[in-house]
Design a protein around this motif. Structure first.
Motif, mmCIF file in Angstrom:
data_model
loop_
_atom_site.group_PDB
_atom_site.id
_atom_site.type_symbol
_atom_site.label_atom_id
_atom_site.label_comp_id
_atom_site.label_asym_id
_atom_site.label_seq_id
_atom_site.Cartn_x
_atom_site.Cartn_y
_atom_site.Cartn_z
ATOM 1 N N PRO A 99 -1.411 3.873 36.195
ATOM 2 C CA PRO A 99 -0.759 2.870 35.480
ATOM 3 C C PRO A 99 0.748 2.838 35.599
ATOM 4 C CG PRO A 99 -1.010 5.341 34.550
ATOM 5 C CD PRO A 99 -1.716 5.095 35.806
ATOM 6 N N VAL A 100 1.190 1.598 35.461
ATOM 7 C CA VAL A 100 2.386 1.301 35.577
ATOM 8 C C VAL A 100 3.211 1.708 34.245
ATOM 9 C CG1 VAL A 100 4.073 -0.566 35.731
ATOM 10 C CG2 VAL A 100 2.065 -0.717 36.886
ATOM 11 N N ARG A 101 4.043 2.509 34.298
ATOM 12 C CA ARG A 101 4.565 3.267 33.070
ATOM 13 C C ARG A 101 5.027 2.385 31.997
ATOM 14 N NH1 ARG A 101 4.692 9.666 34.554
ATOM 15 N NH2 ARG A 101 3.227 9.337 36.089
ATOM 16 N N LEU A 102 6.085 1.415 32.374
ATOM 17 C CA LEU A 102 7.223 0.643 31.320
ATOM 18 C C LEU A 102 5.945 0.013 30.703
ATOM 19 C CD1 LEU A 102 9.928 -0.734 30.788
ATOM 20 C CD2 LEU A 102 9.057 -2.361 32.326
ATOM 21 N N TYR A 103 5.035 -0.743 31.367
ATOM 22 C CA TYR A 103 4.216 -1.640 30.545
ATOM 23 C C TYR A 103 3.016 -0.766 29.817
ATOM 24 C CZ TYR A 103 -0.351 -4.506 30.367
ATOM 25 O OH TYR A 103 -1.410 -5.255 30.028
ATOM 26 N N SER A 104 2.498 0.357 30.365
ATOM 27 C CA SER A 104 1.595 0.971 29.514
ATOM 28 C C SER A 104 2.191 1.730 28.409
ATOM 29 C CB SER A 104 0.929 2.153 30.453
ATOM 30 O OG SER A 104 0.637 1.807 31.648
ATOM 31 N N ASN A 105 3.497 2.111 28.394
ATOM 32 C CA ASN A 105 4.247 2.730 27.139
ATOM 33 C C ASN A 105 4.414 1.752 26.409
ATOM 34 O OD1 ASN A 105 4.643 5.051 28.335
ATOM 35 N ND2 ASN A 105 6.728 4.783 29.167
ATOM 36 N N GLY A 192 7.305 -8.600 40.965
ATOM 37 C CA GLY A 192 6.799 -8.874 39.424
ATOM 38 C C GLY A 192 7.517 -10.246 39.083
ATOM 39 N N GLU A 193 7.198 -10.197 37.556
ATOM 40 C CA GLU A 193 7.744 -11.239 36.839
ATOM 41 C C GLU A 193 8.195 -10.911 35.548
ATOM 42 O OE1 GLU A 193 8.419 -15.327 36.860
ATOM 43 O OE2 GLU A 193 7.232 -14.498 38.357
ATOM 44 N N ASN A 194 9.300 -11.289 34.981
ATOM 45 C CA ASN A 194 9.751 -11.206 33.476
ATOM 46 C C ASN A 194 9.400 -9.541 33.288
ATOM 47 O OD1 ASN A 194 10.449 -11.238 31.027
ATOM 48 N ND2 ASN A 194 8.481 -12.151 30.388
ATOM 49 N N MET A 205 4.335 -9.912 34.771
ATOM 50 C CA MET A 205 3.545 -8.836 35.913
ATOM 51 C C MET A 205 4.535 -7.900 36.292
ATOM 52 S SD MET A 205 1.686 -10.450 39.120
ATOM 53 C CE MET A 205 1.745 -9.402 40.641
ATOM 54 N N PRO A 206 3.847 -6.687 36.499
ATOM 55 C CA PRO A 206 4.628 -5.571 36.832
ATOM 56 C C PRO A 206 4.983 -5.685 38.492
ATOM 57 C CG PRO A 206 2.675 -4.797 36.542
ATOM 58 C CD PRO A 206 2.411 -6.187 36.030
ATOM 59 N N ALA A 207 6.173 -5.092 38.807
ATOM 60 C CA ALA A 207 6.406 -5.075 40.232
ATOM 61 C C ALA A 207 5.783 -3.827 40.847
ATOM 62 C CB ALA A 207 7.774 -4.889 40.453
ATOM 63 N N PHE A 208 5.210 -3.952 42.025
ATOM 64 C CA PHE A 208 4.798 -2.727 42.753
ATOM 65 C C PHE A 208 5.204 -2.484 44.128
ATOM 66 C CE2 PHE A 208 1.067 -4.693 40.261
ATOM 67 C CZ PHE A 208 0.608 -3.508 39.451
ATOM 68 N N ASP A 209 6.336 -1.282 44.445
ATOM 69 C CA ASP A 209 6.757 -1.287 45.437
ATOM 70 C C ASP A 209 5.801 -0.545 46.522
ATOM 71 O OD1 ASP A 209 6.687 1.538 44.888
ATOM 72 O OD2 ASP A 209 8.897 1.472 44.226
#
Ligand code: HEC
Ligand code: HEC
Length: 228
Positions: A99-105, A192-194, A205-209
């Motif tokens: 999970p992407v944390r900022l989004y999932s939180n 990502g976006e926004n 959309m989350p950023a994935f490094d």
């Protein structure tokens, strides 16, 4: 569900005794699953389960909030009935591995109304039910599963919840088969976006490094989307 890790199998009796469903989320029918979890609206309905799980164990351990119940135990007791014991997803809740944390939180704290793709809704769970630390432990648990190794399984893990199983739009409506949509896939995935507003369903959309997805893996995803 035949190949559950033994640690999870050994936890099951405890979780079931605590009144928490989740023995076979993959096959629950809609009505049973929703009724079992009590999650019928946006309000936090996980509280009863958590109270039952924590009764008598308060202060036994100071290293987690809410009476020493670990994030993983909370996940298995509260979330797994919809999202699967290993976050593999069911008809009642999305796949949640890596999970992407900022989004999932954001989703856990605010809840979500549900979509045409799911037979249930996502309740909001406040810090009184799941502490910030327990939430981090839940993401650690869900992040602990092996990285997928094919374009298809990488897509299902990282992109499908938002863009749909066939990449024709899903809950965001962002169709990756539109002409030109894939031209900047590397830039999109990396930047990502926004990213400050995870609640914006159609524009976030989350950023994935590269610690999430290598260039080679992004290319495998692009190749897979092209076959859909
Ligand atoms: C009653 C079933 C149910 C339970 C229990 C539940 N969820 Fe969900 N969850 C859902 C549904 C349905 C969605 C999709 C909602 C939407 O997009 O409108 C969702 C979405 C999510 C998402 C966003 C996934 C994505 O890729 O968009 C996260 C993160 C999440 N849930 C985490 C959790 C955690 C952590 C718990 C336990 C504390 C939990 N959920 C408990 C049904 C559930
Ligand atoms: C949390 C939801 C979410 C996830 C996860 C997600 N995306 Fe997106 N994606 C979006 C949204 C929303 C947009 C549109 C953003 C905008 O332009 O406002 C988008 C846009 C894109 C675009 C540009 C489309 C266009 O027409 O310009 C590409 C390409 C893309 N995503 C690929 C991916 C890939 C590949 C993955 C998996 C590695 C992924 N996305 C994961 C939500 C998501």
């Amino acid at each position: 569900m035949a190949k559950l890790p033994s640690i999870i199998v050994s936890l099951l009796p405890t979780l079931l005794l605590a009144g928490c469903p989740g023995d076979d989320p993959g096959t629950s029918d809609t009505d049973t699953g929703v009724a079992d979890t009590g999650a019928t609206g946006m309000e936090s309905t996980g509280g009863d389960d958590v109270d039952m799980m924590t009764t008598g164990s308060a202060d036994e351990s100071g290293d987690t909030g809410n009476g020493g119940v670990s994030g993983e135990e909370l996940y298995l007791g509260v979330c797994a009935s919809c999202h699967g014991m290993m976050g593999e997803g069911t008809s009642l809740g999305y796949e949640l591995q890596h999970p992407v944390r900022l989004y999932s939180n954001w989703v856990v704290r605010n809840g979500r109304p549900g979509t045409e793709f799911m037979d249930s809704v996502m309740s909001a769970y406040g810090p009184d039910v799941i502490s910030d630390e327990q939430l981090e432990e839940i993401w650690d648990y869900l992040g602990s599963f092996p990285q997928p190794t094919t374009g298809e399984t990488l897509y299902l893990d990282y992109c499908r919840n938002c863009h749909g199983i066939d990449a024709y739009g899903g809950v965001t409506g962002v169709n990756l088969h539109e002409p030109g949509a894939m031209l900047e896939i590397f830039e999109k995935v990396r930047e990502g976006e926004n990213t400050g507003n995870p609640g914006a369903r159609n524009s976030y959309m989350p950023a994935f490094d590269a610690t999430w997805l290598t260039d080679a893996e992004i290319q495998m995803i692009a190749d897979h989307i092209a076959t859909l």
